[in-house]
Write a protein that holds these residues in place. Structure first.
Motif, PDB file in Angstrom:
ATOM      1  N   THR A 188       0.800  -1.231   0.000  1.00 17.00           N
ATOM      2  CA  THR A 188       0.000   0.000   0.000  1.00 17.00           C
ATOM      3  C   THR A 188       0.830   1.277   0.000  1.00 17.00           C
ATOM      4  O   THR A 188       0.560   2.202  -0.773  1.00 17.00           O
ATOM      5  N   GLU A 189       1.834   1.321   0.866  1.00 20.21           N
ATOM      6  CA  GLU A 189       2.559   2.592   1.033  1.00 20.21           C
ATOM      7  C   GLU A 189       3.266   3.009  -0.256  1.00 20.21           C
ATOM      8  O   GLU A 189       3.125   4.141  -0.732  1.00 20.21           O
ATOM      9  N   LEU A 190       3.998   2.067  -0.854  1.00 15.84           N
ATOM     10  CA  LEU A 190       4.752   2.392  -2.069  1.00 15.84           C
ATOM     11  C   LEU A 190       3.807   2.559  -3.261  1.00 15.84           C
ATOM     12  O   LEU A 190       3.991   3.456  -4.089  1.00 15.84           O
ATOM     13  N   TRP A 191       2.790   1.704  -3.342  1.00 14.75           N
ATOM     14  CA  TRP A 191       1.805   1.816  -4.443  1.00 14.75           C
ATOM     15  C   TRP A 191       1.142   3.198  -4.392  1.00 14.75           C
ATOM     16  O   TRP A 191       1.006   3.869  -5.416  1.00 14.75           O
ATOM     17  N   ASP A 192       0.742   3.626  -3.186  1.00 11.70           N
ATOM     18  CA  ASP A 192       0.091   4.935  -3.032  1.00 11.70           C
ATOM     19  C   ASP A 192       1.020   6.074  -3.431  1.00 11.70           C
ATOM     20  O   ASP A 192       0.589   7.064  -4.026  1.00 11.70           O
ATOM     21  N   LYS A 193       2.295   5.931  -3.108  1.00 15.61           N
ATOM     22  CA  LYS A 193       3.286   6.963  -3.478  1.00 15.61           C
ATOM     23  C   LYS A 193       3.352   7.092  -4.990  1.00 15.61           C
ATOM     24  O   LYS A 193       3.339   8.191  -5.531  1.00 15.61           O
ATOM     25  N   LEU A 194       3.447   5.951  -5.688  1.00 15.54           N
ATOM     26  CA  LEU A 194       3.492   5.959  -7.155  1.00 15.54           C
ATOM     27  C   LEU A 194       2.190   6.542  -7.705  1.00 15.54           C
ATOM     28  O   LEU A 194       2.191   7.433  -8.558  1.00 15.54           O
ATOM     29  N   PHE A 195       1.082   6.052  -7.181  1.00  8.36           N
ATOM     30  CA  PHE A 195      -0.243   6.470  -7.662  1.00  8.36           C
ATOM     31  C   PHE A 195      -0.453   7.973  -7.478  1.00  8.36           C
ATOM     32  O   PHE A 195      -1.027   8.642  -8.343  1.00  8.36           O
ATOM     33  N   SER A 196       0.053   8.507  -6.379  1.00  7.79           N
ATOM     34  CA  SER A 196      -0.168   9.928  -6.063  1.00  7.79           C
ATOM     35  C   SER A 196       0.468  10.845  -7.095  1.00  7.79           C
ATOM     36  O   SER A 196       0.109  12.016  -7.195  1.00  7.79           O
ATOM     37  N   CYS A 197       1.413  10.336  -7.876  1.00  9.87           N
ATOM     38  CA  CYS A 197       2.125  11.157  -8.870  1.00  9.87           C
ATOM     39  C   CYS A 197       1.332  11.294 -10.176  1.00  9.87           C
ATOM     40  O   CYS A 197       1.645  12.159 -11.001  1.00  9.87           O
ATOM     41  N   LEU A 198       0.328  10.448 -10.364  1.00  3.92           N
ATOM     42  CA  LEU A 198      -0.401  10.435 -11.639  1.00  3.92           C
ATOM     43  C   LEU A 198      -1.354  11.613 -11.756  1.00  3.92           C
ATOM     44  O   LEU A 198      -1.852  12.132 -10.748  1.00  3.92           O
ATOM     45  N   ASN A 199      -1.628  12.021 -13.001  1.00  9.07           N
ATOM     46  CA  ASN A 199      -2.661  13.024 -13.259  1.00  9.07           C
ATOM     47  C   ASN A 199      -4.025  12.451 -12.897  1.00  9.07           C
ATOM     48  O   ASN A 199      -4.216  11.232 -12.951  1.00  9.07           O
ATOM     49  N   GLU A 200      -4.959  13.358 -12.597  1.00 13.06           N
ATOM     50  CA  GLU A 200      -6.311  12.908 -12.229  1.00 13.06           C
ATOM     51  C   GLU A 200      -6.923  12.033 -13.330  1.00 13.06           C
ATOM     52  O   GLU A 200      -7.605  11.052 -13.050  1.00 13.06           O
ATOM     53  N   SER A 201      -6.672  12.410 -14.604  1.00 19.33           N
ATOM     54  CA  SER A 201      -7.276  11.665 -15.719  1.00 19.33           C
ATOM     55  C   SER A 201      -6.779  10.213 -15.765  1.00 19.33           C
ATOM     56  O   SER A 201      -7.466   9.324 -16.263  1.00 19.33           O
ATOM     57  N   ASN A 202      -5.602   9.974 -15.254  1.00 21.30           N
ATOM     58  CA  ASN A 202      -5.095   8.593 -15.176  1.00 21.30           C
ATOM     59  C   ASN A 202      -5.525   7.899 -13.881  1.00 21.30           C
ATOM     60  O   ASN A 202      -5.760   6.689 -13.871  1.00 21.30           O
ATOM     61  N   LYS A 203      -5.627   8.698 -12.806  1.00 23.26           N
ATOM     62  CA  LYS A 203      -6.032   8.090 -11.519  1.00 23.26           C
ATOM     63  C   LYS A 203      -7.403   7.438 -11.632  1.00 23.26           C
ATOM     64  O   LYS A 203      -7.667   6.411 -11.015  1.00 23.26           O
ATOM     65  N   VAL A 204      -8.295   8.033 -12.448  1.00 24.20           N
ATOM     66  CA  VAL A 204      -9.671   7.541 -12.595  1.00 24.20           C
ATOM     67  C   VAL A 204      -9.704   6.043 -12.913  1.00 24.20           C
ATOM     68  O   VAL A 204     -10.499   5.301 -12.355  1.00 24.20           O
ATOM     69  N   TRP A 205      -8.824   5.634 -13.844  1.00 22.90           N
ATOM     70  CA  TRP A 205      -8.862   4.222 -14.256  1.00 22.90           C
ATOM     71  C   TRP A 205      -7.735   3.395 -13.625  1.00 22.90           C
ATOM     72  O   TRP A 205      -7.874   2.178 -13.466  1.00 22.90           O
TER      73      TRP A 205
END
Ligand SMILES: Cc1cc2nc3c(=O)[nH]c(=O)nc-3n(C[C@H](O)[C@H](O)[C@H](O)COP(=O)(O)O)c2cc1C
Length: 192
Positions: free
Chosen positions: A63-80
């Protein structure tokens, strides 16, 4: 420019079957399969065999590392990408390890390695969607990336999912036929 939806000449099944989905199954990816994805990059060609590619990955349960990577994405990519079982950040070493100076082909080689990874994913029944839609500043800050590395792209990896889980607009795009320029638009057997 002329385009078509079809494969016009015979190609490898791996290339034919590769695509960049947004809908991923939640099914986790076994550790040995993740190793196979990166093994494929080991065998990619590179200028002077420098192998400048570097990867930071996290599975959804990390979770911790995945969330760190995920947090860097644009909103349009976070959606999917929010359900992707595996996120990967690809980077390149800017300088040669065996010669002085900058490696002008580092990003070129990273792209080649990422293509190998994408095709290996198909071989294993998975797909990859690469992402340039992310914050460079946040990525450098969140992952503590030294200045000697160039940030490449993020990748979401997983087994095929159900397009019905996507927001309507993305669902339609996911199901639309894929389109490509015809060869006569970009292949020349003559000078400019
Ligand atoms: C360098 C690169 C950056 C991309 N960035 C994004 C992105 O930020 N978001 C996204 O949804 N798709 C992204 N894509 C996926 C492309 O949109 C996709 O490869 C293209 O539409 C062709 O579709 P196909 O890969 O299914 O053949 C990217 C692909 C590449 C190679």
């Amino acid at each position: 420019m002329q385009k078509s939806h079809h494969v016009e000449h015979p190609i490898s099944e791996l290339i034919k079957n590769r695509k960049s989905p947004r809908a991923f199954s939640r099914q986790p990816i076994d550790a040995d399969r993740i190793r196979s994805l990166f093994e494929a990059t080991r065998w990619a060609p590179s200028s002077t065999n420098e192998q400048p590619w570097v990867y930071v990955y996290a599975t959804h349960d990390q979770t911790e590392l995945w969330d760190k990577l995920f947090s860097c994405l644009n909103e349009s990519n976070k959606v999917w990408a929010k359900g992707a079982p595996l996120l990967i950040l690809s980077l390149a070493r800017k300088n040669f390890t065996r010669y002085p100076g900058a490696n002008a082909h580092a990003m070129y080689d990273l792209g080649g390695a990422n293509s190998f990874l994408s095709l290996q994913a198909v071989e294993l029944g998975m797909q990859v969607r690469q992402m340039a839609g992310f914050s460079y500043e946040k990525t450098i800050e969140q992952l503590n990336i030294p200045d000697t590395y160039e940030v490449g792209v993020f990748m979401a990896v997983g087994y095929p999912g159900d397009p019905e889980t996507l927001p309507e607009k993305l669902k339609l795009r996911e199901m639309a036929p894929r389109e490509r320029f015809l060869q006569n638009e970009f292949v020349m057997n003559h000078i400019f």
